[in-house]
Design an enzyme around this catalytic site. Structure first.
Site, PDB file in Angstrom:
ATOM      1  NE  ARG A 121       2.523 -13.270  57.514  1.00  0.00           N
ATOM      2  CZ  ARG A 121       2.364 -12.509  56.440  1.00  0.00           C
ATOM      3  NH1 ARG A 121       1.566 -11.464  56.501  1.00  0.00           N
ATOM      4  NH2 ARG A 121       3.003 -12.769  55.337  1.00  0.00           N
ATOM      5  CD  GLN A 127      10.367 -15.283  61.124  1.00  0.00           C
ATOM      6  OE1 GLN A 127      11.424 -15.612  60.595  1.00  0.00           O
ATOM      7  NE2 GLN A 127      10.206 -14.141  61.763  1.00  0.00           N
ATOM      8  CG  ASP A 130       4.217 -16.531  57.578  1.00  0.00           C
ATOM      9  OD1 ASP A 130       3.028 -16.563  57.206  1.00  0.00           O
ATOM     10  OD2 ASP A 130       4.916 -15.503  57.543  1.00  0.00           O
ATOM     11  CB  SER A 133       5.391 -15.739  54.333  1.00  0.00           C
ATOM     12  OG  SER A 133       5.268 -14.592  55.123  1.00  0.00           O
ATOM     13  CE1 TYR A 228       0.373  -8.184  57.392  1.00  0.00           C
ATOM     14  CE2 TYR A 228       0.471  -8.010  59.768  1.00  0.00           C
ATOM     15  CZ  TYR A 228       0.454  -8.782  58.624  1.00  0.00           C
ATOM     16  OH  TYR A 228       0.524 -10.142  58.714  1.00  0.00           O
TER      17      TYR A 228
HETATM   18  P1  NAD Z   1       0.041  -7.419  52.887  1.00  0.00           P
HETATM   19  O1  NAD Z   1      -0.390  -8.578  52.042  1.00  0.00           O
HETATM   20  O2  NAD Z   1      -0.792  -7.043  54.067  1.00  0.00           O
HETATM   21  O3  NAD Z   1       0.152  -6.127  51.945  1.00  0.00           O
HETATM   22  C1  NAD Z   1       0.991  -6.103  50.813  1.00  0.00           C
HETATM   23  C2  NAD Z   1       1.679  -4.767  50.721  1.00  0.00           C
HETATM   24  O4  NAD Z   1       0.748  -3.746  50.392  1.00  0.00           O
HETATM   25  C3  NAD Z   1       2.342  -4.305  52.015  1.00  0.00           C
HETATM   26  O5  NAD Z   1       3.730  -4.161  51.806  1.00  0.00           O
HETATM   27  C4  NAD Z   1       1.666  -2.971  52.314  1.00  0.00           C
HETATM   28  O6  NAD Z   1       2.549  -2.024  52.900  1.00  0.00           O
HETATM   29  C5  NAD Z   1       1.219  -2.552  50.944  1.00  0.00           C
HETATM   30  N1  NAD Z   1       0.177  -1.505  50.929  1.00  0.00           N
HETATM   31  C6  NAD Z   1      -0.930  -1.386  51.702  1.00  0.00           C
HETATM   32  N2  NAD Z   1      -1.624  -0.272  51.392  1.00  0.00           N
HETATM   33  C7  NAD Z   1      -0.953   0.329  50.373  1.00  0.00           C
HETATM   34  C8  NAD Z   1      -1.194   1.502  49.610  1.00  0.00           C
HETATM   35  N3  NAD Z   1      -2.230   2.295  49.834  1.00  0.00           N
HETATM   36  N4  NAD Z   1      -0.298   1.817  48.647  1.00  0.00           N
HETATM   37  C9  NAD Z   1       0.775   1.015  48.403  1.00  0.00           C
HETATM   38  N5  NAD Z   1       1.049  -0.099  49.079  1.00  0.00           N
HETATM   39  C10 NAD Z   1       0.196  -0.448  50.076  1.00  0.00           C
HETATM   40  O7  NAD Z   1       1.531  -7.603  53.345  1.00  0.00           O
HETATM   41  P2  NAD Z   1       2.402  -8.909  53.572  1.00  0.00           P
HETATM   42  O8  NAD Z   1       3.052  -9.298  52.318  1.00  0.00           O
HETATM   43  O9  NAD Z   1       1.555  -9.911  54.249  1.00  0.00           O
HETATM   44  O10 NAD Z   1       3.530  -8.373  54.549  1.00  0.00           O
HETATM   45  C11 NAD Z   1       3.318  -7.259  55.368  1.00  0.00           C
HETATM   46  C12 NAD Z   1       4.412  -7.097  56.373  1.00  0.00           C
HETATM   47  O11 NAD Z   1       4.560  -8.247  57.191  1.00  0.00           O
HETATM   48  C13 NAD Z   1       5.772  -6.820  55.813  1.00  0.00           C
HETATM   49  O12 NAD Z   1       6.364  -5.856  56.624  1.00  0.00           O
HETATM   50  C14 NAD Z   1       6.495  -8.114  55.967  1.00  0.00           C
HETATM   51  O13 NAD Z   1       7.883  -7.935  56.006  1.00  0.00           O
HETATM   52  C15 NAD Z   1       5.944  -8.523  57.279  1.00  0.00           C
HETATM   53  N6  NAD Z   1       6.143  -9.936  57.506  1.00  0.00           N
HETATM   54  C16 NAD Z   1       6.962 -10.277  58.513  1.00  0.00           C
HETATM   55  C17 NAD Z   1       7.202 -11.588  58.743  1.00  0.00           C
HETATM   56  C18 NAD Z   1       8.122 -11.981  59.822  1.00  0.00           C
HETATM   57  O14 NAD Z   1       8.503 -11.177  60.630  1.00  0.00           O
HETATM   58  N7  NAD Z   1       8.466 -13.223  59.851  1.00  0.00           N
HETATM   59  C19 NAD Z   1       6.609 -12.565  57.985  1.00  0.00           C
HETATM   60  C20 NAD Z   1       5.756 -12.180  56.976  1.00  0.00           C
HETATM   61  C21 NAD Z   1       5.527 -10.846  56.734  1.00  0.00           C
END
Ligand code: NAD
Length: 380
Positions: A121, A127, A130, A133, A228
């Protein structure tokens, strides 16, 4: 290259892997598209729309016999897995780490299994592909809508001749892709929104969407690999739950989205915390699955109403509840991926390419993706 679009058979799955609009770039690149009769019905996309775009409507047997690539949303069930043949590729959300046995079966059958949930991702050229997302975005939006529907009061502040309704207090736990969309949606409905995440960089993101960010004193930043979260230690978990309890009681609606890759979702809302909530409050646990969820009392795909009148919902496939919109995004991601996979009009599996190396799970009769291979070998 012949691309076959299947009719999904998983219970309650109404999405379709490719929508008519997404076929245009594929047809333009020289692909032929076969669509199983009725594949788009659940997403309000009749066969005639596919035909008008240039696809051929076929039955199940013809699709599996002729297609080079089978495009799908969910992993194939046992019958569909059997219908796949040697040299054929299947692309979808195959969840290889949750079902390594299926991957072994596909490898043995000489099928190339490609899983879109393994897209790298953070790679900028990936992207547009993805799906995690795009589908999490739909999930975050839908979670707020079902919470609003279950909540027997207004979300916005309303001043009317019949009196004033105070705005709902909404708490979003976990501010990743789904959490950010949930914040934005709850704000658009006029709620007062608070948010919390263990990754400190999410504070600014949540605030930019109009949420008030909760900073816990007892838990430090827990950013892990790849952007993450890392799993918290047992002491951190207890401290986090206790401090969160102080915020949970005053909330009307809570939406939890927290996940840690490869681990059980963290427990954020304990049964004790729910006891302090008011009757009529609503919790939506987006992390719930057979592995557990963020809410102690949630049950996957069930509605639980506690003794103190709190409704707890735990839908496990929210994107399928908005099938047309979710399919549109999924199809855009998948079309970008298929165009990437196509070379000189044919399927080209090049494991030296970063995107293919991450997503191709089985190829040439073997499980080739490292993480899945370890699980398959471990089970033997
Ligand atoms: P995810 O589904 O893995 O988790 C959702 C959220 O839960 C995350 O923000 C995580 O920090 C939070 N979390 C985990 N344990 C926790 C706890 N104990 N208490 C509170 N919150 C907690 O996450 P996601 O939505 O798939 O995205 C994760 C990361 O990936 C983010 O930084 C996002 O910006 C990044 N991302 C980047 C790209 C990119 O670069 N293109 C694309 C998609 C996602």
């Amino acid at each position: 290259m012949k691309i076959g679009v299947v009719k999904e058979r998983a219970p309650n799955e109404r999405r379709v892997a490719l929508v008519p609009d997404a076929l245009k770039p594929l047809l333009g690149a020289g692909a032929e598209v076969l669509v199983e009769r009725g594949a788009g019905d659940g997403a309000a996309l009749p066969d005639s729309l596919y035909e008008a775009t240039g696809a051929r409507i076929v039955d199940h047997a013809t699709l599996y016999r002729e297609a080079d690539v089978i495009a799908r949303v969910q992993k194939p069930d046992a019958d569909d897995a059997k219908a796949l043949r040697q040299g054929q590729a299947v692309v979808g959300l195959l969840q290889p780490l949750l079902d390594p046995g299926l991957m072994k079966t596909l490898a043995d059958a000489g099928v190339t299994a490609i899983s879109l949930d393994a897209i790298p991702r953070t790679l900028s050229r990936a992207q547009s592909m993805d799906v995690l997302s795009s589908q999490a975005n739909v999930g975050g939006y839908r979670a707020v809508l079902i919470a609003a529907e279950a909540y027997g009061r207004y979300f916005p502040l309303l001043t009317t001749a019949a009196g004033t309704a105070r705005p709902a207090n909404v708490l979003i736990l976990g501010v990743g892709v789904a959490g950010l969309q949930a914040i934005a949606t709850a704000r658009r409905l006029g709620a007062i929104v608070k948010a919390y995440d263990v990754r400190s960089e999410t504070k600014e993101q949540a605030e930019s969407l109009g949420a008030q960010f909760i900073v816990l004193k007892s838990v430090a930043d827990a950013t892990g690999a790849g952007g993450y979260a890392r799993e918290l230690t047992a002491e951190e978990r207890t401290a986090q739950q206790q401090e969160l309890n102080g915020h949970i009681g005053g909330m009307d609606v809570i939406i939890t989205t927290a996940q840690v890759p490869g681990r059980r979702p963290p427990l954020l809302v304990t049964a004790d915390a729910v006891k302090a909530m008011k009757p009529g409050s609503v919790i939506v646990d987006m992390a719930a699955s057979a592995l557990g969820g963020n809410v102690e009392l949630s049950r996957p795909d069930e509605k639980v109403v506690t003794d103190n009148g709190v409704t707890i919902l735990a839908p496990t496939n929210l994107p399928a509840t908005m099938p047309a919109g979710a399919s549109q995004f999924y199809a855009r991601n998948l079309a970008a991926f298929l165009l990437h996979l196509m070379k000189d009009g044919k399927v080209n599996i090049d494991l030296s390419d970063e995107i293919s190396a991450a997503t191709v799970i089985t190829h040439d009769g073997a499980v080739v993706q490292e993480a899945t291979k370890k699980l398959v070998e471990g089970a033997q």
